[in-house]
Design a protein around this motif. Structure first.
Motif, PDB file in Angstrom:
ATOM      1  N   GLY A  17       0.804  -1.214   0.000  1.00 38.53           N
ATOM      2  CA  GLY A  17       0.000   0.000   0.000  1.00 38.53           C
ATOM      3  C   GLY A  17       0.835   1.261   0.000  1.00 38.53           C
ATOM      4  N   VAL A  18       1.915   1.271   0.783  1.00 38.96           N
ATOM      5  CA  VAL A  18       2.683   2.516   0.929  1.00 38.96           C
ATOM      6  C   VAL A  18       4.012   2.448   0.186  1.00 38.96           C
ATOM      7  N   LEU A  19       4.849   1.443   0.523  1.00 40.73           N
ATOM      8  CA  LEU A  19       6.221   1.462   0.021  1.00 40.73           C
ATOM      9  C   LEU A  19       6.295   1.116  -1.466  1.00 40.73           C
ATOM     10  N   ALA A  20       5.397   0.242  -1.944  1.00 39.77           N
ATOM     11  CA  ALA A  20       5.492  -0.169  -3.347  1.00 39.77           C
ATOM     12  C   ALA A  20       5.072   0.938  -4.298  1.00 39.77           C
ATOM     13  N   VAL A  21       4.251   1.885  -3.818  1.00 40.00           N
ATOM     14  CA  VAL A  21       3.798   2.935  -4.727  1.00 40.00           C
ATOM     15  C   VAL A  21       4.633   4.203  -4.604  1.00 40.00           C
ATOM     16  N   LEU A  22       5.736   4.115  -3.848  1.00 43.02           N
ATOM     17  CA  LEU A  22       6.658   5.248  -3.809  1.00 43.02           C
ATOM     18  C   LEU A  22       7.305   5.404  -5.182  1.00 43.02           C
ATOM     19  N   PRO A  23       7.854   6.605  -5.460  1.00 42.27           N
ATOM     20  CA  PRO A  23       8.438   6.798  -6.793  1.00 42.27           C
ATOM     21  C   PRO A  23       9.637   5.885  -7.047  1.00 42.27           C
ATOM     22  N   GLN A  24       9.974   5.743  -8.318  1.00 39.16           N
ATOM     23  CA  GLN A  24      11.141   4.955  -8.721  1.00 39.16           C
ATOM     24  C   GLN A  24      12.412   5.562  -8.134  1.00 39.16           C
ATOM     25  N   ALA A  25      13.480   4.760  -8.171  1.00 40.91           N
ATOM     26  CA  ALA A  25      14.720   5.199  -7.527  1.00 40.91           C
ATOM     27  C   ALA A  25      15.245   6.497  -8.139  1.00 40.91           C
ATOM     28  N   ASP A  47      13.600   9.112  -9.312  1.00 40.08           N
ATOM     29  CA  ASP A  47      13.010  10.327  -8.730  1.00 40.08           C
ATOM     30  C   ASP A  47      12.690  10.091  -7.261  1.00 40.08           C
ATOM     31  N   ALA A  48      13.664   9.548  -6.537  1.00 36.46           N
ATOM     32  CA  ALA A  48      13.458   9.247  -5.124  1.00 36.46           C
ATOM     33  C   ALA A  48      13.154  10.515  -4.345  1.00 36.46           C
ATOM     34  N   ILE A  49      12.320  10.379  -3.307  1.00 31.54           N
ATOM     35  CA  ILE A  49      12.032  11.506  -2.436  1.00 31.54           C
ATOM     36  C   ILE A  49      13.262  11.768  -1.594  1.00 31.54           C
ATOM     37  N   SER A  50      13.711  13.011  -1.601  1.00 31.43           N
ATOM     38  CA  SER A  50      14.924  13.284  -0.837  1.00 31.43           C
ATOM     39  C   SER A  50      14.559  13.819   0.533  1.00 31.43           C
ATOM     40  N   LEU A  51      15.146  13.219   1.548  1.00 29.79           N
ATOM     41  CA  LEU A  51      14.864  13.565   2.934  1.00 29.79           C
ATOM     42  C   LEU A  51      16.091  14.240   3.534  1.00 29.79           C
ATOM     43  N   PRO A  52      15.960  14.829   4.724  1.00 26.23           N
ATOM     44  CA  PRO A  52      17.142  15.428   5.357  1.00 26.23           C
ATOM     45  C   PRO A  52      18.284  14.422   5.524  1.00 26.23           C
ATOM     46  N   PHE A  53      19.482  14.910   5.739  1.00 27.94           N
ATOM     47  CA  PHE A  53      20.709  14.116   5.917  1.00 27.94           C
ATOM     48  C   PHE A  53      20.984  13.239   4.704  1.00 27.94           C
ATOM     49  N   THR A  54      20.753  13.763   3.511  1.00 27.86           N
ATOM     50  CA  THR A  54      20.956  13.042   2.254  1.00 27.86           C
ATOM     51  C   THR A  54      20.490  11.585   2.311  1.00 27.86           C
ATOM     52  N   THR A  55      19.263  11.390   2.819  1.00 23.64           N
ATOM     53  CA  THR A  55      18.652  10.077   2.685  1.00 23.64           C
ATOM     54  C   THR A  55      17.607  10.171   1.586  1.00 23.64           C
ATOM     55  N   TYR A  56      17.398   9.052   0.915  1.00 22.25           N
ATOM     56  CA  TYR A  56      16.437   9.024  -0.183  1.00 22.25           C
ATOM     57  C   TYR A  56      15.450   7.894   0.039  1.00 22.25           C
ATOM     58  N   LEU A  57      14.179   8.193  -0.229  1.00 23.27           N
ATOM     59  CA  LEU A  57      13.132   7.187  -0.068  1.00 23.27           C
ATOM     60  C   LEU A  57      12.560   6.875  -1.448  1.00 23.27           C
ATOM     61  N   SER A  58      12.620   5.597  -1.820  1.00 23.62           N
ATOM     62  CA  SER A  58      12.046   5.210  -3.112  1.00 23.62           C
ATOM     63  C   SER A  58      11.445   3.824  -2.954  1.00 23.62           C
ATOM     64  N   ASN A  59      10.923   3.277  -4.053  1.00 24.93           N
ATOM     65  CA  ASN A  59      10.327   1.952  -3.937  1.00 24.93           C
ATOM     66  C   ASN A  59      11.381   0.857  -3.784  1.00 24.93           C
ATOM     67  N   ARG A  60      12.662   1.252  -3.851  1.00 20.18           N
ATOM     68  CA  ARG A  60      13.728   0.279  -3.557  1.00 20.18           C
ATOM     69  C   ARG A  60      14.094   0.292  -2.079  1.00 20.18           C
ATOM     70  N   GLY A  61      13.511   1.195  -1.339  1.00 24.45           N
ATOM     71  CA  GLY A  61      13.802   1.254   0.091  1.00 24.45           C
ATOM     72  C   GLY A  61      14.382   2.597   0.489  1.00 24.45           C
ATOM     73  N   LEU A  62      14.945   2.636   1.682  1.00 24.68           N
ATOM     74  CA  LEU A  62      15.498   3.864   2.224  1.00 24.68           C
ATOM     75  C   LEU A  62      17.009   3.833   2.070  1.00 24.68           C
ATOM     76  N   ILE A  91      18.120   0.227   3.143  1.00 23.50           N
ATOM     77  CA  ILE A  91      17.235  -0.676   3.879  1.00 23.50           C
ATOM     78  C   ILE A  91      16.104  -1.024   2.933  1.00 23.50           C
ATOM     79  N   GLY A  92      15.944  -2.304   2.647  1.00 19.80           N
ATOM     80  CA  GLY A  92      14.949  -2.726   1.670  1.00 19.80           C
ATOM     81  C   GLY A  92      13.532  -2.531   2.166  1.00 19.80           C
ATOM     82  N   PRO A  93      12.571  -2.422   1.227  1.00 21.31           N
ATOM     83  CA  PRO A  93      11.177  -2.250   1.628  1.00 21.31           C
ATOM     84  C   PRO A  93      10.643  -3.440   2.421  1.00 21.31           C
ATOM     85  N   GLU A  94      11.221  -4.649   2.203  1.00 18.16           N
ATOM     86  CA  GLU A  94      10.757  -5.828   2.949  1.00 18.16           C
ATOM     87  C   GLU A  94      11.003  -5.624   4.442  1.00 18.16           C
TER      88      GLU A  94
END
Lengths: 385, 398
Positions: free
Chosen positions: B152-160, B162-177, B263-266
């Motif tokens: 529901g949440v992690l699989a529909v995140l954007p592709q790697a 166009d990953a969402i960029s978070l503070p401290f140069t972390t990126y959230l995408s459907n490949r994980g954090l 960190i993988g979405p699993e």
């Protein structure tokens, strides 16, 4: 002495004044419950921020932007994804749930034969509702119908193959029907079996005690999924060549065994809470073991542990969702199976399906916990300290 | 009829039936029957199993553990290649189980305590919000919560890319954090050494201060000095050795993120679901524990002139903990067992990897035995701890 000379004496009661404004009404309620101290005020503001951050988008997603009607995925997909919704749209796809609703209830049960689970379901409700209302009479007959006649009837009607009914293999069963059958059988088996195991664990016979303790502790110590694996992989290995168990039956055995072990511990708690005098009193009346248990100890013990028993039932109901891992299609399994339906696959379908399944599970579990609270108050004979 | 009890016939009856009605004899008889039936069933099962195994050409025994695994479990904490053995794969599975269990337990405890205390709040909004949280998560299967996060949440995140960029140069995408992974320099071990030294020193300090307070009544600013020691000493060593720490930052490439750790979405869905689900139960345990301390205790403490903060720390919490810890440990155990749901999203835990090996080799009995042994030892360890704790914490009465 005429009255006019005395000081004023009131003869009648004054009408009661309303409480001061600071102690009544919405404002005082807010002052007492939301902003009593500065710390409270900060917490309230934080909570309001949380609500504002979470609730409007959720309502928007669930209801306002949701696609309610449609026949295929186009209503739930944006233009870029090949649908009709504007870019950046995201909302619940209730059209998906609507069109798959019957499948969510009955799985892949043949459409022409779906009247059979429906009949069973209606009978189940007709028998269950009076069972749950304590004021209605004839509980004995009702229980025999619900726990004796109905299972036999369903066992003939649902698979069919008799009396000219076409046979429907259990691999086609699914949806809420499977969830309910698994939980009903699990509940009906685990309570008596759990009582027997609990009595066995408290038995004075060392062999019986050891066997029951071992069973309870091993089953409680391992996850349900391993029990289900055991039932689905090892059971066929233990049986002679040619004897096969239905997959559904194997899952039923696994779930029932698992729940009985937990039930046994709950019942044991109740048995231990009964004062020794009750056992000794029954013994001194010359009652046999089973008379002692049935008439004196168990009625008191089970009443004490109703919350625990219902919690185990709720746990069992939630745990039935695990059978989807060993390849059966219960409510959660069938919802997930439909995510990959090409006609409906879209970015919002999984979330919508899961929200729907979660709501159904929540409804049943919440209902059970509320009913247990009601029963607890009903049966409370004032012995509580 | 009225004098039956005194007639000799009654006595006769008793002595003649004594063997059948003697509970001892009956007990032995029942147990013997149980044992015989059980032995027959076990014999029958073993006979069938041997026959079935022979027919399926499966050699029983744990020799298969040395076989080449030939698969890659994805996330792993210890080195593993597809050439490694099945035995090593199971160890990878076990470490992964422990990883998700321990991180989940920490998060669930934090959320659970916050919500549980929130349930007791006088603030209407906070207590209602906490109630809503508890009632929501207690009544939904954990598996559904896992799928909620996973599909529901992690699989529909954007592709790697166009990953969402978070503070401290972390990126959230459907490949994980993806997050920066620390790279330790040559002298970094000294910092860890300093941390260990600081912890040992803190323990010794606490013992000394406790002893002194018992003997003289003088208090020592323990909390502040420990905080200073544990944070200050490693920091000092870290700076003295020239800050031997750099980060490997993830860089958004054209198709994928490179560098850093992922960190993988699993893992994320399992970790989030288990934490949120178990937290609801922990919240109820915490509430029951705090409510279990009678109000008289607080009032008595106030009557003695103990400050409110000290009352909470010295009177309420220790007594509440006595009620909280036993059910809390069993919730921790539940979380560990629930981590076996990993198989549903393909996180490589003990059960998931065991299942893969089971499918490849057909050694079902051995694999199930390993599962049972591992999980039973975990629960045995937990109950040993619980007994120890109960013995230590039990009320000392006259």
């Amino acid at each position: 002495m005429s009255l006019s000379q005395t000081n004023f004496v009131r003869q009648e009661m004054l009408p009661q004044e309303p409480a001061p404004l600071s102690a009544r009404g919405a404002i005082s309620w807010i002052r007492q419950n939301l902003v009593a101290t500065p710390k409270d005020a900060v917490l309230t503001i934080l909570a309001l921020f949380l609500l504002a951050w979470f609730v409007p988008p959720a309502v928007d997603w669930l209801f306002i932007k949701a696609a309610w009607f449609g026949t295929d995925r186009s209503v739930c997909a944006t233009v870029a994804q090949g649908g009709v919704q504007p870019d950046g749209w995201s909302g619940a796809c209730w059209a998906f749930v609507g069109s798959k609703f019957e499948q969510f209830l009955f799985g892949r049960y043949p459409v022409d034969e779906r009247w059979r689970p429906m009949v069973v379901g209606v009978l189940f409700v007709i028998l269950l509702v009076p069972m749950l209302m304590p004021k209605l009479p004839h509980k004995g007959i009702n229980a025999i119908l619900l726990f004796g006649v109905l299972p036999v009837f369903s066992f003939i009607l649902l698979p069919g193959g008799l009396f000219g009914l076409p046979f429907v293999e259990t691999a086609l069963w699914g949806g809420l029907m499977v969830t309910l059958i698994l939980s009903f059988v699990g509940i009906a088996v685990s309570l008596p079996l759990g009582i027997v195991l609990a009595l066995g664990r408290r038995s004075k016979m060392p062999v019986i005690k050891m066997l029951c303790t071992m069973f309870i502790e091993i089953v409680r110590g391992i996850p349900l999924i391993t029990v289900l694996f055991m039932a689905s992989v090892m059971l066929p290995l233990f049986l002679p060549q040619g004897v096969t168990f239905d997959k559904f039956l194997r899952a039923l055995i696994g779930v029932s065994m698992f729940a009985s072990a937990y039930m046994a511990e709950v019942v044991r708690g109740g048995l231990q809470a009964i004062p020794k005098g009750q056992y000794e009193g029954a013994d001194s009346l010359g009652l046999s073991f089973w008379q002692k248990m049935n008439l004196i100890v168990l009625p008191q013990a089970l009443k004490l542990v109703i919350p625990g028993i219902v919690n185990t039932f709720i746990g069992l109901f939630k745990d039935t969702s695990l059978v989807s891992i060993i390849g059966m299609f219960d409510l959660l399994g069938i919802v997930r199976l439909n995510f990959s339906d090409a006609n409906w696959a879209s970015a919002v379908t999984p979330m919508t399906g899961l929200v729907f399944a979660g709501f159904i599970f929540w409804l049943f579990c919440f209902g059970m916990s509320r009913y247990s609270g009601f029963m607890e108050r009903m049966l409370d004979k004032g012995h509580k300290r | 009829m009225t004098v039956d009890a005194t007639t000799p016939s009654g006595k006769n009856h008793q002595s003649s039936g004594s063997l059948i009605y003697d509970p001892k004899v009956r007990g032995i008889f029942y147990q013997a029957v149980t044992l015989i039936v059980l032995a027959l069933v076990i014999y029958w099962v073993i006979d069938n199993t041997v026959e079935n195994l022979r027919r399926a050409n499966i050699a029983s025994g744990f020799g298969f553990l040395n076989g080449r695994a030939g698969f890659d479990p994805g996330q792993k904490l210890i080195a593993f290649t597809s050439d490694s053995t099945y035995g090593r794969a199971l160890i990878v599975g076990f470490t992964n189980t422990m990883l998700v269990a321990i991180t989940g337990i920490i998060t669930a405890t934090i959320i659970g305590f916050i919500v549980g205390i929130g349930r007791m709040s006088h603030n209407w909004l906070i207590s209602r919000l906490s109630l809503a949280y508890v009632e929501l998560f207690r009544n939904i299967p954990p598996l559904l919560v896992i799928f909620f996060w996973y599909s529901g949440v992690l699989a529909v995140l954007p592709q790697a890319r166009d990953a969402i960029s978070l503070p401290f140069t972390t990126y959230l995408s459907n490949r994980g954090l993806a997050f920066p992974s620390p790279v330790f320099g040559e002298w970094a071990f000294l910092t860890f050494l300093a941390l260990i030294v600081a912890i040992v020193a803190s323990v010794l300090l606490a013992r000394w201060s406790n002893k002194r307070q018992m003997a003289t009544g003088q208090t020592f600013p323990l909390l502040r000095s420990i905080a200073g020691l544990v944070i200050g000493l490693p920091l000092l060593v870290f700076l003295l050795t020239g800050a031997p720490l750099t980060f490997d930052y993830p860089i958004a490439g054209k198709f994928n993120l490179t560098g850093g750790s992922v960190i993988g979405p699993e893992f994320m869905s399992l970790f989030l679901a288990l934490s949120f689900y178990t937290a609801a139960f922990i919240a109820e345990i915490v509430r029951a524990g705090i409510r279990g301390v009678s109000k008289g205790q607080t009032e008595a403490a106030h009557a003695l002139g103990i400050r409110p903060s000290l009352t909470t720390r010295l009177v309420v919490v220790p007594q509440a903990m006595r009620i909280i810890i036993p059910p809390l440990t069993s919730q921790y155990l539940n979380l560990t067992k629930n981590s076996s749901l990993a198989i549903a999203v393909g996180y490589a835990d003990l059960v998931a990897l065991g299942g893969t090996i089971l499918n490849q080799t057909g050694q079902s009995i051995e694999i199930v035995t390993i599962w049972i042994i591992v999980y039973l030892s975990l629960s045995l360890l937990t109950s040993v701890f619980m007994n120890w704790f109960n013995a230590k914490m039990a009320l000392v009465e006259r």
